[in-house]
Scaffold this motif. Structure first.
Motif, PDB file in Angstrom:
ATOM      1  N   SER A 144      -7.320 -11.848  -4.125  1.00  0.00           N
ATOM      2  CA  SER A 144      -6.025 -11.452  -3.572  1.00  0.00           C
ATOM      3  C   SER A 144      -4.887 -12.154  -4.307  1.00  0.00           C
ATOM      4  O   SER A 144      -3.845 -11.550  -4.587  1.00  0.00           O
ATOM      5  CB  SER A 144      -5.940 -11.807  -2.090  1.00  0.00           C
ATOM      6  OG  SER A 144      -6.932 -11.132  -1.363  1.00  0.00           O
TER       7      SER A 144
ATOM      8  N   LYS B 154       0.830  -1.204   0.000  1.00  0.00           N
ATOM      9  CA  LYS B 154       0.000   0.000   0.000  1.00  0.00           C
ATOM     10  C   LYS B 154       0.861   1.249   0.000  1.00  0.00           C
ATOM     11  O   LYS B 154       0.386   2.323  -0.283  1.00  0.00           O
ATOM     12  CB  LYS B 154      -0.865   0.082   1.264  1.00  0.00           C
ATOM     13  CG  LYS B 154      -1.580  -1.166   1.642  1.00  0.00           C
ATOM     14  CD  LYS B 154      -2.212  -1.036   3.030  1.00  0.00           C
ATOM     15  CE  LYS B 154      -3.470  -0.199   3.018  1.00  0.00           C
ATOM     16  NZ  LYS B 154      -4.287  -0.438   4.244  1.00  0.00           N
TER      17      LYS B 154
ATOM     18  N   SER C 143      -5.057  -8.085   4.772  1.00  0.00           N
ATOM     19  CA  SER C 143      -6.200  -7.660   3.968  1.00  0.00           C
ATOM     20  C   SER C 143      -7.294  -8.722   3.979  1.00  0.00           C
ATOM     21  O   SER C 143      -8.480  -8.403   4.002  1.00  0.00           O
ATOM     22  CB  SER C 143      -5.772  -7.320   2.534  1.00  0.00           C
ATOM     23  OG  SER C 143      -5.478  -8.489   1.825  1.00  0.00           O
TER      24      SER C 143
ATOM     25  N   ARG D 203       0.859  -8.360   4.309  1.00  0.00           N
ATOM     26  CA  ARG D 203      -0.206  -7.619   3.608  1.00  0.00           C
ATOM     27  C   ARG D 203      -1.354  -8.540   3.223  1.00  0.00           C
ATOM     28  O   ARG D 203      -2.517  -8.248   3.438  1.00  0.00           O
ATOM     29  CB  ARG D 203       0.316  -6.991   2.313  1.00  0.00           C
ATOM     30  CG  ARG D 203       0.929  -5.678   2.392  1.00  0.00           C
ATOM     31  CD  ARG D 203      -0.034  -4.502   2.183  1.00  0.00           C
ATOM     32  NE  ARG D 203       0.220  -3.462   3.153  1.00  0.00           N
ATOM     33  CZ  ARG D 203      -0.395  -3.373   4.318  1.00  0.00           C
ATOM     34  NH1 ARG D 203      -1.329  -4.228   4.667  1.00  0.00           N
ATOM     35  NH2 ARG D 203      -0.104  -2.415   5.151  1.00  0.00           N
TER      36      ARG D 203
END
Lengths: 170, 170
Positions: B138, A167, B48, B44
DNA sequence: AATCCATAATTGCAAATTCATGTATTACTG
DNA sequence: CAGTAATACATGAATTTGCAATTATGGATT
């Protein structure tokens, strides 16, 4: 090509129709599903390190902070959280501990008094140096028997993936 | 070649001499250190997913158990712990929750009454199917723009690494 | 410059996780 | 085959974590 286009659409469409066409996990196979393999690998890697860390009075977040700071000193807490892959609140507490042990110090940022810049102390560097052989050993074990060229290609792909999922711009 | 031999020796020798010759993390560079990159990527990916999971009343361990069971039904608790990359005690409690929600059931092993074999229920399969599109999305994002051949090579290397680091034969 | 919004870091608290241990069962060994 | 060790899973207790809220500061807008 078809495949990539479809995946690209997936990100922005209602998917009730598309979902039916997704390959199932069973079809891909656990042993071919990259996120699964990476979780398994890092789970082992981190678990085995944790045992050694505990012996040195460290935790995973503390060790990660020290590792990053050994390369990039003077980061802000939020930058360090990203680099260290630790939640900011968890990192904040890990830093409390590291400060208490004299391994890092918090310095005020001259330009913005909200931010504090984190610096390793000499003792902190020494602590990381003491730890590094263990990490290097685990690293060597991971890639044992994997030729240099394959390693390079692997790391290059990891870098691409990180760019896809991160991000932040670093 | 020299390099690989040295790493090989490292695993079995006293290292007080060798340590001085280890490349430092700063020399390798964080962005070239595979364990670091993998931790960042999976950090990550998992973070997420966690947000989406929470919305569905699931946690990471519960989701992992369901995912594995969707492919390999009837595993024992300890096998499932390895495949799911979850501590056995954590898994035990995750299974309590999944049983309470009717997503899996514990069955007695006919041959050994210490072990219980875990089976997904239809509701459990449905729950995982509902989740899968998110995971697949993802996954697609991770590999976006990475050609099929490179993906295959990457997975092949992951499989080698897993063989190097795993403690169990599966 | 007063107000409002954005960002940095810390902290309160509930929930999740771990380590160590407990209980039950099976395997081994003399 | 008695006795001991090993294994499977569950659970108790303490720590750790993550989320949300809090405090403090800076930036922007009028």
């Amino acid at each position: 090509m078809t495949r990539i286009l479809r995946e690209h659409e997936m990100a922005r469409r209602d998917m009730t129709q598309e979902d039916a066409k997704l390959p199932r996990l069973g079809e891909i196979g656990l042993q071919n599903f990259a996120p699964y393999l990476m979780n398994r690998i890092m789970g082992r890697y981190n678990a085995s390190l944790r045992a050694e860390l505990a012996r040195m009075g460290l935790t995973t977040p503390k060790m990660r902070a020290l590792a990053v700071l050994s390369v990039l000193d003077g980061l802000t807490v939020s930058e360090l959280a990203v680099y260290s892959v630790v939640e900011q609140s968890t990192l904040s507490r890990a830093l409390d501990a590291l400060v208490a042990e004299g391994l890092v110090r918090r310095a005020d940022d001259p330009a913005d008094s909200r931010v504090s810049r984190i610096h390793v102390t000499d003792a902190g560097r020494a602590a990381f140096e003491a730890l590094w052989p263990t990490m290097a050993r685990s690293y060597a074990r991971m890639f044992h028997g994997i030729p240099e060229e394959e390693r390079r290609a692997f790391v290059a792909t990891l870098q691409k993936i990180l760019r896809n999922v991160r991000k932040h711009d670093f």
